[in-house]
Design an enzyme around this catalytic site. Structure first.
Site, PDB file in Angstrom:
ATOM      1  N   SER A 143      19.958   9.116   5.377  1.00 19.18           N
ATOM      2  CA  SER A 143      19.555   9.639   4.064  1.00 19.18           C
ATOM      3  C   SER A 143      19.909  11.113   4.043  1.00 19.18           C
ATOM      4  O   SER A 143      20.065  11.732   5.105  1.00 19.18           O
ATOM      5  CB  SER A 143      18.035   9.484   3.908  1.00 19.18           C
ATOM      6  OG  SER A 143      17.550  10.265   2.832  1.00 19.18           O
ATOM      7  N   TYR A 156       9.083   9.649   6.599  1.00 23.61           N
ATOM      8  CA  TYR A 156      10.443   9.209   6.252  1.00 23.61           C
ATOM      9  C   TYR A 156      11.475  10.226   6.739  1.00 23.61           C
ATOM     10  O   TYR A 156      12.466   9.867   7.382  1.00 23.61           O
ATOM     11  CB  TYR A 156      10.537   9.035   4.731  1.00 23.61           C
ATOM     12  CG  TYR A 156      11.846   8.475   4.224  1.00 23.61           C
ATOM     13  CD1 TYR A 156      12.131   7.117   4.335  1.00 23.61           C
ATOM     14  CD2 TYR A 156      12.788   9.294   3.604  1.00 23.61           C
ATOM     15  CE1 TYR A 156      13.329   6.597   3.862  1.00 23.61           C
ATOM     16  CE2 TYR A 156      13.982   8.782   3.123  1.00 23.61           C
ATOM     17  CZ  TYR A 156      14.255   7.428   3.251  1.00 23.61           C
ATOM     18  OH  TYR A 156      15.442   6.916   2.772  1.00 23.61           O
TER      19      TYR A 156
HETATM   20  P1  NAP Z   1      15.272  -1.723  -0.459  1.00 27.54           P
HETATM   21  O1  NAP Z   1      15.980  -2.472  -1.512  1.00 27.54           O
HETATM   22  O2  NAP Z   1      13.791  -1.636  -0.480  1.00 27.54           O
HETATM   23  O3  NAP Z   1      15.781  -2.278   0.937  1.00 27.54           O
HETATM   24  C1  NAP Z   1      15.124  -2.078   2.147  1.00 27.54           C
HETATM   25  C2  NAP Z   1      15.288  -3.343   2.923  1.00 27.54           C
HETATM   26  O4  NAP Z   1      14.708  -3.178   4.240  1.00 27.54           O
HETATM   27  C3  NAP Z   1      14.559  -4.526   2.263  1.00 27.54           C
HETATM   28  O5  NAP Z   1      15.402  -5.648   2.281  1.00 27.54           O
HETATM   29  C4  NAP Z   1      13.359  -4.724   3.186  1.00 27.54           C
HETATM   30  O6  NAP Z   1      12.867  -6.040   3.211  1.00 27.54           O
HETATM   31  C5  NAP Z   1      13.977  -4.359   4.511  1.00 27.54           C
HETATM   32  N1  NAP Z   1      12.954  -4.173   5.521  1.00 27.54           N
HETATM   33  C6  NAP Z   1      11.868  -3.374   5.473  1.00 27.54           C
HETATM   34  N2  NAP Z   1      11.149  -3.507   6.599  1.00 27.54           N
HETATM   35  C7  NAP Z   1      11.801  -4.414   7.378  1.00 27.54           C
HETATM   36  C8  NAP Z   1      11.556  -4.981   8.641  1.00 27.54           C
HETATM   37  N3  NAP Z   1      10.483  -4.622   9.372  1.00 27.54           N
HETATM   38  N4  NAP Z   1      12.422  -5.893   9.133  1.00 27.54           N
HETATM   39  C9  NAP Z   1      13.514  -6.273   8.417  1.00 27.54           C
HETATM   40  N5  NAP Z   1      13.790  -5.766   7.191  1.00 27.54           N
HETATM   41  C10 NAP Z   1      12.947  -4.855   6.676  1.00 27.54           C
HETATM   42  O7  NAP Z   1      15.762  -0.200  -0.440  1.00 27.54           O
HETATM   43  P2  NAP Z   1      17.203   0.438  -0.234  1.00 27.54           P
HETATM   44  O8  NAP Z   1      17.222   1.636  -1.082  1.00 27.54           O
HETATM   45  O9  NAP Z   1      18.260  -0.585  -0.365  1.00 27.54           O
HETATM   46  O10 NAP Z   1      17.108   0.937   1.282  1.00 27.54           O
HETATM   47  C11 NAP Z   1      18.069   0.606   2.283  1.00 27.54           C
HETATM   48  C12 NAP Z   1      18.235   1.787   3.214  1.00 27.54           C
HETATM   49  O11 NAP Z   1      18.812   2.885   2.484  1.00 27.54           O
HETATM   50  C13 NAP Z   1      16.925   2.322   3.795  1.00 27.54           C
HETATM   51  O12 NAP Z   1      17.102   2.643   5.160  1.00 27.54           O
HETATM   52  C14 NAP Z   1      16.686   3.590   3.011  1.00 27.54           C
HETATM   53  O13 NAP Z   1      15.923   4.534   3.709  1.00 27.54           O
HETATM   54  C15 NAP Z   1      18.097   4.059   2.769  1.00 27.54           C
HETATM   55  N6  NAP Z   1      18.225   5.001   1.662  1.00 27.54           N
HETATM   56  C16 NAP Z   1      17.939   4.635   0.381  1.00 27.54           C
HETATM   57  C17 NAP Z   1      18.064   5.574  -0.633  1.00 27.54           C
HETATM   58  C18 NAP Z   1      17.776   5.242  -2.061  1.00 27.54           C
HETATM   59  O14 NAP Z   1      17.795   6.159  -2.909  1.00 27.54           O
HETATM   60  N7  NAP Z   1      17.520   4.001  -2.432  1.00 27.54           N
HETATM   61  C19 NAP Z   1      18.468   6.866  -0.345  1.00 27.54           C
HETATM   62  C20 NAP Z   1      18.722   7.210   0.976  1.00 27.54           C
HETATM   63  C21 NAP Z   1      18.618   6.269   1.968  1.00 27.54           C
HETATM   64  P3  NAP Z   1      11.588  -6.438   2.303  1.00 27.54           P
HETATM   65  O15 NAP Z   1      11.967  -6.125   0.896  1.00 27.54           O
HETATM   66  O16 NAP Z   1      11.432  -7.879   2.587  1.00 27.54           O
HETATM   67  O17 NAP Z   1      10.460  -5.589   2.790  1.00 27.54           O
END
Ligand code: NAP
Length: 255
Positions: A143, A156
């Site tokens: 991130s 985070y």
């Molecule tokens: P998201 O749609 O909420 O995806 C996160 C995923 O991680 C979900 O599928 C969730 O599953 C899974 N997860 C959580 N805990 C887990 C566990 N213990 N075991 C296996 N899977 C697990 O959000 P996203 O934005 O796509 O996030 C993906 C990555 O991008 C994250 O690392 C996040 O920090 C990073 N990121 C996102 C942003 C942003 O603006 N969205 C910015 C910077 C970085 P469940 O839904 O079943 O819990």
């Protein structure tokens, strides 16, 4: 199709950025292991979409914050698809808590899901890749907050800062095996993680205004960066992070 016959594991692969990565890697020819925690029906739907692209897909339910489950994920990937060439440590959560109000439970769950899973995901995938003897790619979804403080979201930031040093140090340690370790640092992306902000018109407008490109990104705009890093064109990139943030880190300190 630069990733033809490669096998990729994507943690947290059935929603948001992980789902877009799974689809983009499949579009480039890779076979995909989709790790997920909940919503098996979404995983089944994604498996069908990947099959329609001509690639194989295997869904594996596992809580990647627990080492035995992560180990089972890696073993299942090898048992079902034969090898691992690309490991994408993507699963992540936030607690949106500050130093003063974070509980031990919140600290443990954010650090275990974001950082511990990436640490042991990197370790287990690297051991497999070394055994295969053909190098590999490990891509950590970090991130902008691996580097940029976000008051009110300290666990985070801590987890992503840890992933920054995991990427750099593991990249150096694994370089002799031609295993490249790279971070991808997204800015603000339209996924379930940001749903509350994006559904609030005032907060969404404030966020968009703070981004030099004037908008949050689509998950697909992160997935294409990951696909590039997994491919032949990125053969000399390791132990660093590529940011895809619309310029926000350079323009909005203290957003
Ligand atoms: P998201 O749609 O909420 O995806 C996160 C995923 O991680 C979900 O599928 C969730 O599953 C899974 N997860 C959580 N805990 C887990 C566990 N213990 N075991 C296996 N899977 C697990 O959000 P996203 O934005 O796509 O996030 C993906 C990555 O991008 C994250 O690392 C996040 O920090 C990073 N990121 C996102 C942003 C942003 O603006 N969205 C910015 C910077 C970085 P469940 O839904 O079943 O819990």
């Amino acid at each position: 199709m630069s990733l033809k016959n490669k096998v990729a594991v994507v943690t947290g692969g059935n929603s948001g950025i992980g789902k877009a990565i799974a689809l983009e890697l499949a579009r480039q020819g890779a076979n995909i292991v989709i790790n997920y925690r909940s919503r098996p029906e979404d995983t089944a739907d994604l498996e069908r979409q990947i099959n329609a692209l001509g690639s194989q897909a295997v869904g594996v339910q596992a809580d990647v914050s627990k080492l035995p489950e992560l180990d089972r994920l890696i073993q299942t990937a090898v048992a079902k698809l034969g090898r691992i060439d690309i490991m994408v440590n993507n699963a992540g959560i936030e607690s949106r808590t500050s130093l003063l109000d974070t509980t031990e439970q919140q600290y443990d769950s954010v650090l275990d899901i974001n950082l511990k899973s990436a640490f042991f995901g990197t370790q287990l995938a690297a051991r497999q890749m070394i055994q295969q003897g053909a190098g590999g790619r490990i891509i950590n979804i970090t991130s902008v907050h691996e580097d940029w403080p976000m008051p009110g979201n300290l666990p985070y930031c801590l987890s992503k800062g840890g992933m920054r040093m995991l990427t750099r140090t593991a990249g150096v340690e694994l370089a002799p095996h031609n295993i490249l370790v790279v971070g991808v640092g997204p800015g603000a992306i339209a996924t379930p993680m940001n749903q509350a902000t994006l559904q609030n018109p005032a907060q969404a407008a404030k966020l968009n205004a703070a981004i030099p490109l004037g908008r949050v990104a689509k998950p697909e705009e992160i997935a294409t960066v990951v696909a590039f890093l997994a491919g032949d064109g990125a053969s000399y990139i390791t132990a660093t992070t590529i940011f895809a943030d619309g310029g926000i880190m350079q323009s909005s300190p203290g957003l």
